[in-house]
Design an enzyme around this catalytic site. Structure first.
Site, PDB file in Angstrom:
ATOM      1  CB  SER A 197     -18.473 -28.611  40.681  1.00  0.00           C
ATOM      2  OG  SER A 197     -18.417 -27.232  40.384  1.00  0.00           O
TER       3      SER A 197
ATOM      4  CE1 TYR B 292     -13.035 -28.845  42.432  1.00  0.00           C
ATOM      5  CE2 TYR B 292     -14.073 -27.251  40.956  1.00  0.00           C
ATOM      6  CZ  TYR B 292     -14.138 -28.077  42.059  1.00  0.00           C
ATOM      7  OH  TYR B 292     -15.303 -28.158  42.796  1.00  0.00           O
TER       8      TYR B 292
HETATM    9  N1  LIG Z   1     -17.863 -24.334  47.775  1.00  0.00           N
HETATM   10  C1  LIG Z   1     -18.111 -24.305  46.492  1.00  0.00           C
HETATM   11  O1  LIG Z   1     -18.291 -23.226  45.889  1.00  0.00           O
HETATM   12  C2  LIG Z   1     -18.222 -25.597  45.706  1.00  0.00           C
HETATM   13  C3  LIG Z   1     -18.732 -25.525  44.399  1.00  0.00           C
HETATM   14  C4  LIG Z   1     -18.834 -26.686  43.658  1.00  0.00           C
HETATM   15  C5  LIG Z   1     -18.465 -27.899  44.210  1.00  0.00           C
HETATM   16  N2  LIG Z   1     -17.969 -27.956  45.486  1.00  0.00           N
HETATM   17  C6  LIG Z   1     -17.578 -29.269  45.995  1.00  0.00           C
HETATM   18  O2  LIG Z   1     -18.185 -29.489  47.244  1.00  0.00           O
HETATM   19  C7  LIG Z   1     -17.389 -30.412  48.006  1.00  0.00           C
HETATM   20  C8  LIG Z   1     -17.215 -29.886  49.420  1.00  0.00           C
HETATM   21  O3  LIG Z   1     -16.488 -28.674  49.364  1.00  0.00           O
HETATM   22  P1  LIG Z   1     -16.782 -27.453  50.346  1.00  0.00           P
HETATM   23  O4  LIG Z   1     -17.192 -26.313  49.519  1.00  0.00           O
HETATM   24  O5  LIG Z   1     -17.639 -27.867  51.460  1.00  0.00           O
HETATM   25  O6  LIG Z   1     -15.281 -27.158  50.824  1.00  0.00           O
HETATM   26  P2  LIG Z   1     -14.623 -27.155  52.296  1.00  0.00           P
HETATM   27  O7  LIG Z   1     -15.400 -26.280  53.203  1.00  0.00           O
HETATM   28  O8  LIG Z   1     -13.187 -26.861  52.047  1.00  0.00           O
HETATM   29  O9  LIG Z   1     -14.793 -28.670  52.784  1.00  0.00           O
HETATM   30  C9  LIG Z   1     -14.111 -29.696  52.137  1.00  0.00           C
HETATM   31  C10 LIG Z   1     -14.124 -30.923  53.019  1.00  0.00           C
HETATM   32  O10 LIG Z   1     -13.432 -31.988  52.318  1.00  0.00           O
HETATM   33  C11 LIG Z   1     -12.480 -32.532  53.211  1.00  0.00           C
HETATM   34  N3  LIG Z   1     -11.363 -33.190  52.554  1.00  0.00           N
HETATM   35  C12 LIG Z   1     -10.463 -32.694  51.686  1.00  0.00           C
HETATM   36  N4  LIG Z   1      -9.566 -33.634  51.355  1.00  0.00           N
HETATM   37  C13 LIG Z   1      -9.910 -34.750  52.046  1.00  0.00           C
HETATM   38  C14 LIG Z   1      -9.372 -36.060  52.156  1.00  0.00           C
HETATM   39  N5  LIG Z   1      -8.262 -36.423  51.488  1.00  0.00           N
HETATM   40  N6  LIG Z   1     -10.010 -36.959  52.948  1.00  0.00           N
HETATM   41  C15 LIG Z   1     -11.119 -36.616  53.629  1.00  0.00           C
HETATM   42  N7  LIG Z   1     -11.651 -35.392  53.611  1.00  0.00           N
HETATM   43  C16 LIG Z   1     -11.055 -34.472  52.819  1.00  0.00           C
HETATM   44  C17 LIG Z   1     -12.021 -31.351  54.055  1.00  0.00           C
HETATM   45  O11 LIG Z   1     -11.364 -31.808  55.209  1.00  0.00           O
HETATM   46  P3  LIG Z   1     -10.031 -31.085  55.775  1.00  0.00           P
HETATM   47  O12 LIG Z   1     -10.541 -29.908  56.541  1.00  0.00           O
HETATM   48  O13 LIG Z   1      -9.381 -32.144  56.584  1.00  0.00           O
HETATM   49  O14 LIG Z   1      -9.213 -30.674  54.563  1.00  0.00           O
HETATM   50  C18 LIG Z   1     -13.373 -30.706  54.332  1.00  0.00           C
HETATM   51  O15 LIG Z   1     -14.049 -31.379  55.372  1.00  0.00           O
HETATM   52  C19 LIG Z   1     -16.083 -30.589  47.241  1.00  0.00           C
HETATM   53  O16 LIG Z   1     -16.114 -31.824  46.535  1.00  0.00           O
HETATM   54  C20 LIG Z   1     -16.085 -29.419  46.260  1.00  0.00           C
HETATM   55  O17 LIG Z   1     -15.368 -29.696  45.078  1.00  0.00           O
HETATM   56  C21 LIG Z   1     -17.836 -26.828  46.245  1.00  0.00           C
END
Ligand SMILES: NC(=O)c1ccc[n+]([C@@H]2O[C@H](COP(=O)([O-])OP(=O)(O)OC[C@H]3O[C@@H](n4cnc5c(N)ncnc54)[C@H](OP(=O)(O)O)[C@@H]3O)[C@@H](O)[C@H]2O)c1
Length: 292
Positions: free
Chosen positions: A136, A149
């Site tokens: 991130s 986080y």
């Molecule tokens: N969105 C942002 O603004 C942002 C910014 C910076 C970094 N990120 C990073 O991007 C990555 C993806 O996030 P996103 O924004 O796409 O969020 P998201 O839409 O909430 O997707 C997160 C994904 O991770 C999965 N997950 C969570 N815990 C898990 C586990 N124990 N085992 C396997 N899968 C798991 C979730 O599955 P479930 O549905 O089963 O929970 C979901 O498929 C994360 O690492 C996050 O920190 C996001």
């Protein structure tokens, strides 16, 4: 187009992971989207994407996912591992429960490490592979109430830096993806967790109220996951993958400004924005033991 690759994505059932799965599948790669949500995986299968159940916090789940992938790839394993699964635990560092803190590290750090250790040996044996860790912009700068986080993402950055140097000799390239604010399920999950800590009379009540409205205030600045998927594609397929990708690129401004501006000024600005300043004494009261 680059040669067809076997790409494993953790957290491939939503948000960035799902979008990246669709993006790379559309480009002809063999994508294995992994996750915990069977309904979401069924939808991906209907679109022609392979899926495998994988909870990154479970050693047993990692083992059986690896066995399944070994079977379907005839022992080849994966060419590209995208460690994307993660979520954001936000709240005052002082207040977060041990269980929540450990769960956050279990997913964002120990899960990523365990999955990497499971799939890297085959890449090393072949002398080729890519590991792409989704960190991130918050892996290089810290917002108040995000301490735990951010700590996980700083850990991801450190592990990735070491892995990048250690694995290069074996033909494995390691990249970090640093998304800015992206429209996914991330905010809903974060807000759900934050609510647990909205106790009445909390010394952080004002900051918690501000954080609870953060999405209303800055939500319009969020963009779709397309730029993140493109950055992952470059890290996965380019002959010259970069160590770091900020997506969208303009989010690089935050860490640069933090490095250039004096810390007292950026602390002050962040405290003001986060509701940690007004109404609170600007200098902490001296405890009796400290009094001269
Ligand atoms: N969105 C942002 O603004 C942002 C910014 C910076 C970094 N990120 C990073 O991007 C990555 C993806 O996030 P996103 O924004 O796409 O969020 P998201 O839409 O909430 O997707 C997160 C994904 O991770 C999965 N997950 C969570 N815990 C898990 C586990 N124990 N085992 C396997 N899968 C798991 C979730 O599955 P479930 O549905 O089963 O929970 C979901 O498929 C994360 O690492 C996050 O920190 C996001």
């Amino acid at each position: 187009m680059a040669a067809k690759k076997v790409v494993l994505i953790t957290g491939g059932t939503a948000g960035i992971g799902k979008h990246t799965a669709l993006h790379l599948h559309a480009r002809g790669h063999r994508v294995i989207a992994t996750g915990r949500n069977e309904k979401a995986m069924a939808e991906l299968r209907a679109l022609g994407i392979e899926t495998v159940a994988l909870d990154v916090t479970s050693a047993e789940s990692i083992r059986s996912a690896k066995d399944a992938i070994d079977r379907t790839t005839d022992g080849h394993g994966v060419d590209v591992l995208v460690n994307n699964a993660g979520y954001g635990l936000f709240g005052p560092v002082e207040m977060l429960s041990d269980a929540d803190v450990r769960a956050q590290f279990d997913t964002n750090v120990f899960g990523l490490l365990a999955v990497t250790r499971a799939f890297v040996p085959q890449m090393r044996a072949r002398g080729a592979g890519r590991v792409i860790n989704v960190s991130s912009v918050g892996g290089r700068m810290v917002f108040p109430l995000g301490g735990v986080y951010h700590a996980t993402k700083y850990a991801v950055e450190a592990l990735s830096d070491a892995l990048r140097m250690e694995l290069r000799q074996f033909g494995i390239r390691v990249s970090v993806i640093e998304p800015g604010y992206i429209k996914t399920e991330f905010t809903a999950t974060t807000m759900g967790l934050l609510r647990k800590y909205e106790a009445e009379g909390s010394p952080y009540a004002r900051a918690m109220a501000v954080a609870g409205k953060a999405d209303e205030a800055i939500g319009p600045l969020a963009v779709g996951p397309e730029s993140v998927a493109r950055a992952i594609e470059h890290a996965a397929m380019s002959r010259w993958p970069r160590a770091r990708y900020v997506a969208p690129f303009y989010n690089a401004l935050g860490p640069v400004m933090l490095a250039l501006l004096p810390r007292w000024l950026t602390d002050w600005a962040f405290r003001r924005v986060a509701g940690l300043d007004a109404g609170a004494p600007s200098v902490a009261p001296r405890l009796p033991a400290q009094a001269a």
